[in-house]
Design a protein around this motif. Structure first.
Motif, mmCIF file in Angstrom:
data_model
loop_
_atom_site.group_PDB
_atom_site.id
_atom_site.type_symbol
_atom_site.label_atom_id
_atom_site.label_comp_id
_atom_site.label_asym_id
_atom_site.label_seq_id
_atom_site.Cartn_x
_atom_site.Cartn_y
_atom_site.Cartn_z
ATOM 1 N N ILE A 91 35.235 32.329 34.371
ATOM 2 C CA ILE A 91 33.788 32.307 34.581
ATOM 3 C C ILE A 91 33.443 33.314 35.676
ATOM 4 C CG2 ILE A 91 31.796 30.877 35.149
ATOM 5 C CD1 ILE A 91 33.270 30.022 32.600
ATOM 6 N N GLY A 98 27.457 30.901 32.449
ATOM 7 C CA GLY A 98 28.657 30.568 33.202
ATOM 8 C C GLY A 98 28.835 29.073 33.381
ATOM 9 N N MET A 114 37.368 31.253 38.288
ATOM 10 C CA MET A 114 36.050 31.832 38.573
ATOM 11 C C MET A 114 36.180 32.903 39.641
ATOM 12 S SD MET A 114 32.511 29.952 39.690
ATOM 13 C CE MET A 114 30.979 30.898 39.772
ATOM 14 N N ILE A 151 36.069 24.003 37.502
ATOM 15 C CA ILE A 151 36.819 25.223 37.801
ATOM 16 C C ILE A 151 38.152 24.849 38.443
ATOM 17 C CG2 ILE A 151 36.815 27.441 38.994
ATOM 18 C CD1 ILE A 151 34.653 27.189 36.845
#
Length: 399
Positions: A91, A98, A114, A151
């Motif tokens: 991302i 996102g 990310m 994440i």
């Protein structure tokens, strides 16, 4: 390995994110991996694009809404297919695509990473100007829910964003440093292809400051221009180039500054002209609210142009009066002006900082960036296996 990038910005939009992809994606493909990039479908673009072997661009559904120069997009079957076929989902921003991409990846049981290149606190407070209640609400959603649950691993190029992650409570073992580098075949001292001073009527003996980037609130452009205007009052041979477009270009370029004839707003400049613009200047000034060590800082250094930037959480190898001038309080127009005048008045200091900055950026390379990036990806992919082995060993010890 198949890596899927999910991003809210890509060509024909041009910004630091696109510049980053232009560097890292060819290097990842060169290392033997496949890359798919999911981004908004912008009018005039195709659903699928194939820039070169090993790299596919997938355009996701766009309902036609855009703001601040960026297009809004939603997940669709093309995005779903690209993510499903990937080994790792990366991302690149906490925008609409996102955030939804991170949630969708977790629903697919995909490992995620990310690249952190924005501070949401700056965007919410300085750009969107939302109230305290909504500010705290959105910040909690992003830092605790999205970052905390969706994440697995975070990547940062500069210290500013590592600091943000630590502020948000992210453990350091989940954070990987992937420092920026610059292509010195594109950004180098001297030998400009275009005579920028002649183009804009700037005297050859003038001292020129340059800013390169989006003209937007988070870049602290208003304070920079006011400080530059004040410095020009003191020094009639000081000129300034503002290179780039952005959502606030019309506002900044049309404002009646006292020294407007010496403030030149170029608008969008194509890539092949950027080096000529950098070397037309005597120093680079970018006291951004959002970043201390962005791409343009290192591009200027690569062109041996001395840099003025923010001191806040700057990279530890950037030192005040050695390879840059660092502004302690970027909201303080007097301090910005003081640093501008320091470089304007001291040619020896300009040369010293320019040479030291060039030496610094030459010590970095994209191969190192990609190695660190892939190390973080592999760490994330094999974390489950490591945890399983650790559980087996613990059970054996208990037996």
């Amino acid at each position: 390995m198949k890596i899927c990038f999910v991003c809210d910005s890509y060509k024909p939009v041009y910004d630091g994110v696109v510049r980053y992809f232009d560097y890292i994606i060819p290097a990842i493909v060169k290392a033997g991996h496949e890359v798919t990039l999911v981004c908004p479908k912008i009018p005039g673009t195709n659903d699928y694009e194939y820039p070169f072997e090993g790299f596919t661009v997938v355009r996701s559904f766009n309902p036609g809404f855009h703001t601040q120069g960026y297009w809004f997009a939603l997940p669709d079957k093309r995005m779903f297919k690209a993510m499903k076929e990937s080994d790792f989902v990366f991302i690149h921003s906490a925008g609409t695509l996102g955030i939804m991409g991170g949630m969708l990846a977790k629903a697919m049981n995909k490992k995620t990473g990310m690249f952190v290149h924005q501070d949401e606190r700056i965007i919410f407070h300085n750009v969107l100007h939302i109230g305290n209640f909504m500010y705290n609400f959105y910040l909690t959603l992003i830092s605790q829910l999205f970052y905390g649950l969706f994440i697995d691993t975070f990547f940062h190029a500069t210290e500013r964003f590592k600091g943000k992650l630590l502020d948000f409570g992210i453990s350091e073992e989940r954070i990987f440093h992937t420092p920026f580098a610059i292509d010195d075949s594109r950004f180098y001292p001297g030998n400009p292809k275009y005579d920028i001073r002649k183009r804009h009527g700037i005297p050859q003996d003038a001292i020129v400051s340059i800013y390169v980037g989006r003209l937007a609130r988070e870049k602290n452009v208003a304070n920079l221009i006011e400080s530059m205007d004040s410095a020009m009052d003191a020094e009639p041979n000081l000129y300034s180039l503002f290179v780039g477009k952005g959502p606030d270009w019309e506002h900044y370029s049309s404002f009646p500054y006292r020294n407007k004839e010496r403030m030149i707003f170029t608008g969008f400049v194509p890539d092949d002209e950027l080096q000529s613009h950098y070397v037309a200047a005597d120093f680079f000034t970018s006291p951004s609210l959002n970043e201390s060590s962005c791409f343009t800082v290192f591009e200027a250094m690569s062109c041996q142009v001395p840099v003025i930037t923010s001191a806040y959480r700057h990279d530890p190898d950037i030192n005040h009066k050695e390879n840059a001038l660092l502004i302690g309080e970027i909201a303080n127009q007097d301090e910005i002006k003081e640093n501008i005048l320091m470089l304007f008045q001291d040619e020896k200091l300009r040369k010293k900082i320019g040479k030291a900055g060039k030496k610094l950026v030459d010590s970095r390379n994209w191969d190192n960036h990609v190695k660190r990036f892939l190390k973080g990806v592999e760490y994330t992919l094999f974390e489950k296996r490591r945890n399983r082995i650790r559980d087996i060993l613990n059970q054996s010890i208990l037996i």
